[in-house]
Design an enzyme around this catalytic site. Structure first.
Site, PDB file in Angstrom:
ATOM      1  N   HIS A  96      -2.262  18.416  23.809  1.00 14.84           N
ATOM      2  CA  HIS A  96      -1.774  18.459  25.047  1.00 14.84           C
ATOM      3  C   HIS A  96      -0.296  18.029  24.893  1.00 14.84           C
ATOM      4  O   HIS A  96       0.124  16.925  24.058  1.00 14.84           O
ATOM      5  CB  HIS A  96      -2.305  17.519  25.921  1.00 14.84           C
ATOM      6  CG  HIS A  96      -1.879  17.105  27.313  1.00 14.84           C
ATOM      7  ND1 HIS A  96      -2.701  17.315  28.467  1.00 14.84           N
ATOM      8  CD2 HIS A  96      -0.643  17.106  27.603  1.00 14.84           C
ATOM      9  CE1 HIS A  96      -1.924  17.095  29.383  1.00 14.84           C
ATOM     10  NE2 HIS A  96      -0.423  17.021  29.195  1.00 14.84           N
ATOM     11  N   HIS A 139       3.123  16.773  23.913  1.00 16.37           N
ATOM     12  CA  HIS A 139       3.625  15.239  23.993  1.00 16.37           C
ATOM     13  C   HIS A 139       4.720  15.146  23.234  1.00 16.37           C
ATOM     14  O   HIS A 139       5.021  15.782  21.991  1.00 16.37           O
ATOM     15  CB  HIS A 139       2.506  14.195  23.710  1.00 16.37           C
ATOM     16  CG  HIS A 139       1.905  14.522  22.377  1.00 16.37           C
ATOM     17  ND1 HIS A 139       1.169  15.491  22.224  1.00 16.37           N
ATOM     18  CD2 HIS A 139       1.849  14.073  21.153  1.00 16.37           C
ATOM     19  CE1 HIS A 139       0.587  15.463  21.028  1.00 16.37           C
ATOM     20  NE2 HIS A 139       1.257  14.396  20.204  1.00 16.37           N
ATOM     21  N   ASN A 163       4.917  17.101  17.584  1.00 20.15           N
ATOM     22  CA  ASN A 163       4.132  17.746  16.415  1.00 20.15           C
ATOM     23  C   ASN A 163       3.491  18.880  16.976  1.00 20.15           C
ATOM     24  O   ASN A 163       2.766  18.983  18.050  1.00 20.15           O
ATOM     25  CB  ASN A 163       3.173  16.880  15.895  1.00 20.15           C
ATOM     26  CG  ASN A 163       3.716  15.638  15.088  1.00 20.15           C
ATOM     27  OD1 ASN A 163       4.909  15.674  14.401  1.00 20.15           O
ATOM     28  ND2 ASN A 163       3.082  14.202  15.360  1.00 20.15           N
ATOM     29  N   ASP A 211       2.152   4.828  22.632  1.00 15.43           N
ATOM     30  CA  ASP A 211       0.969   5.096  21.730  1.00 15.43           C
ATOM     31  C   ASP A 211       0.186   3.999  21.323  1.00 15.43           C
ATOM     32  O   ASP A 211       0.525   2.964  21.082  1.00 15.43           O
ATOM     33  CB  ASP A 211       1.836   5.577  20.589  1.00 15.43           C
ATOM     34  CG  ASP A 211       1.034   6.682  19.652  1.00 15.43           C
ATOM     35  OD1 ASP A 211       1.274   7.876  19.438  1.00 15.43           O
ATOM     36  OD2 ASP A 211       0.005   6.003  18.967  1.00 15.43           O
ATOM     37  N   GLY A 253       1.289  19.134  12.245  1.00 14.57           N
ATOM     38  CA  GLY A 253       0.631  17.659  12.385  1.00 14.57           C
ATOM     39  C   GLY A 253       0.142  17.389  13.743  1.00 14.57           C
ATOM     40  O   GLY A 253      -0.032  16.096  13.903  1.00 14.57           O
ATOM     41  N   CYS A 313      -4.985  14.576  29.434  1.00 10.40           N
ATOM     42  CA  CYS A 313      -5.509  14.998  30.905  1.00 10.40           C
ATOM     43  C   CYS A 313      -6.222  13.591  31.589  1.00 10.40           C
ATOM     44  O   CYS A 313      -6.165  13.181  32.771  1.00 10.40           O
ATOM     45  CB  CYS A 313      -6.372  16.191  30.915  1.00 10.40           C
ATOM     46  SG  CYS A 313      -5.252  17.694  30.769  1.00 10.40           S
ATOM     47  N   CYS A 366      -9.691  17.003  27.862  1.00  9.05           N
ATOM     48  CA  CYS A 366      -8.485  16.656  26.810  1.00  9.05           C
ATOM     49  C   CYS A 366      -8.268  15.311  27.067  1.00  9.05           C
ATOM     50  O   CYS A 366      -8.307  14.831  28.550  1.00  9.05           O
ATOM     51  CB  CYS A 366      -7.303  17.426  27.399  1.00  9.05           C
ATOM     52  SG  CYS A 366      -5.927  16.907  26.945  1.00  9.05           S
ATOM     53  N   HIS A 391      -1.740  20.440  31.844  1.00 14.23           N
ATOM     54  CA  HIS A 391      -2.415  20.642  30.484  1.00 14.23           C
ATOM     55  C   HIS A 391      -1.389  21.876  29.975  1.00 14.23           C
ATOM     56  O   HIS A 391      -1.833  22.970  30.370  1.00 14.23           O
ATOM     57  CB  HIS A 391      -3.825  20.788  30.532  1.00 14.23           C
ATOM     58  CG  HIS A 391      -4.237  21.094  29.114  1.00 14.23           C
ATOM     59  ND1 HIS A 391      -4.481  19.782  28.380  1.00 14.23           N
ATOM     60  CD2 HIS A 391      -4.588  22.142  28.470  1.00 14.23           C
ATOM     61  CE1 HIS A 391      -4.947  20.358  27.155  1.00 14.23           C
ATOM     62  NE2 HIS A 391      -4.918  21.615  27.172  1.00 14.23           N
ATOM     63  N   HIS A 422       6.933  12.224  21.172  1.00 12.15           N
ATOM     64  CA  HIS A 422       6.900  10.967  20.469  1.00 12.15           C
ATOM     65  C   HIS A 422       8.319  10.289  20.653  1.00 12.15           C
ATOM     66  O   HIS A 422       9.288  10.971  20.383  1.00 12.15           O
ATOM     67  CB  HIS A 422       6.430  10.619  19.048  1.00 12.15           C
ATOM     68  CG  HIS A 422       5.046  11.044  18.711  1.00 12.15           C
ATOM     69  ND1 HIS A 422       3.981  10.306  18.440  1.00 12.15           N
ATOM     70  CD2 HIS A 422       4.566  12.319  18.610  1.00 12.15           C
ATOM     71  CE1 HIS A 422       2.810  10.895  18.179  1.00 12.15           C
ATOM     72  NE2 HIS A 422       3.327  12.159  18.282  1.00 12.15           N
TER      73      HIS A 422
HETATM   74  P1  AMP Z   1       0.033  14.139  17.258  1.00 15.70           P
HETATM   75  O1  AMP Z   1      -0.847  14.939  17.914  1.00 15.70           O
HETATM   76  O2  AMP Z   1      -0.334  13.782  15.821  1.00 15.70           O
HETATM   77  O3  AMP Z   1       1.620  14.165  17.443  1.00 15.70           O
HETATM   78  O4  AMP Z   1      -0.376  12.630  17.721  1.00 15.70           O
HETATM   79  C1  AMP Z   1      -1.211  12.118  18.820  1.00 15.70           C
HETATM   80  C2  AMP Z   1      -0.769  10.759  19.033  1.00 15.70           C
HETATM   81  O5  AMP Z   1      -1.772  10.139  20.175  1.00 15.70           O
HETATM   82  C3  AMP Z   1      -1.140   9.548  17.971  1.00 15.70           C
HETATM   83  O6  AMP Z   1       0.140   8.810  17.844  1.00 15.70           O
HETATM   84  C4  AMP Z   1      -2.007   8.799  18.630  1.00 15.70           C
HETATM   85  O7  AMP Z   1      -2.138   7.380  17.991  1.00 15.70           O
HETATM   86  C5  AMP Z   1      -1.912   8.955  20.181  1.00 15.70           C
HETATM   87  N1  AMP Z   1      -2.991   8.566  20.985  1.00 15.70           N
HETATM   88  C6  AMP Z   1      -4.351   9.220  20.725  1.00 15.70           C
HETATM   89  N2  AMP Z   1      -5.205   8.615  21.644  1.00 15.70           N
HETATM   90  C7  AMP Z   1      -4.405   7.797  22.393  1.00 15.70           C
HETATM   91  C8  AMP Z   1      -5.025   6.952  23.724  1.00 15.70           C
HETATM   92  N3  AMP Z   1      -5.851   7.014  24.194  1.00 15.70           N
HETATM   93  N4  AMP Z   1      -3.812   6.215  23.880  1.00 15.70           N
HETATM   94  C9  AMP Z   1      -2.364   6.233  23.664  1.00 15.70           C
HETATM   95  N5  AMP Z   1      -2.149   6.976  22.478  1.00 15.70           N
HETATM   96  C10 AMP Z   1      -2.964   7.943  21.932  1.00 15.70           C
HETATM   97 ZN    ZN Z   2      -4.529  17.946  28.574  1.00 10.78          ZN
END
Ligand code: AMP
Ligand code: ZN
Length: 119
Positions: free
Chosen positions: A104, A106, A93, A33, A99, A10, A7, A49, A108
């Site tokens: 994992h 999160h 999301n 982000d 979406g 993680c 992940c 996780h 926003h």
């Molecule tokens: P979502 O799963 O669609 O809600 O969004 C996942 C978010 O994680 C997106 O906005 C990506 O830009 C962000 N993201 C993915 N990889 C990284 C990373 N290595 N560092 C920071 N943000 C990330």
């Molecule tokens: Zn994770």
């Protein structure tokens, strides 16, 4: 603590993938982000996780409450304007139709002057 070696979030918690830290405590991590939609755009995650908001249960209530309480504080800290002229969006999301791309849990947090790229 539950972790998934495959992940990406993680790996961010473990420090094996770099991130720009916004906040950290024993059970929560927040970071910018990598692909921001808004002038202020960071993610708040549990260090454990948890796959998505569809996977939480009563044992996670305190953790989720702490994340919800942190969101407005960190939004202001990171430059979102104060309520009511300022403010922020808090989005989780969940699942394919929701979406979700990173599986994992999160949240926003997006804010700052409009227009935004998205959201
Ligand atoms: P979502 O799963 O669609 O809600 O969004 C996942 C978010 O994680 C997106 O906005 C990506 O830009 C962000 N993201 C993915 N990889 C990284 C990373 N290595 N560092 C920071 N943000 C990330
Ligand atoms: Zn994770």
């Amino acid at each position: 603590m539950t972790t998934d070696v495959n992940c990406i979030f993680c790996k961010i918690v473990a420090g094996s993938i770099p991130s720009r830290k916004v906040y950290e405590d024993n059970e929560i991590y927040a970071f910018h982000d990598i692909n921001p939609w808004a002038p202020v755009h960071f993610l708040i995650i549990p260090k454990a996780h948890i796959v998505s908001l569809a996977h939480v249960d009563s044992q996670h209530q305190a953790l989720l409450g702490r994340i919800m309480t942190l969101a407005p504080q960190l939004a202001l800290q990171e430059g979102a304007g104060a309520y009511p002229e300022g403010g922020f969006r808090l989005v989780s999301n969940t699942g394919k139709e929701g979406g979700q791309e990173v599986h994992h849990l999160h949240f926003h947090v997006m804010g700052g002057p409009r227009p935004w790229l998205r959201g």
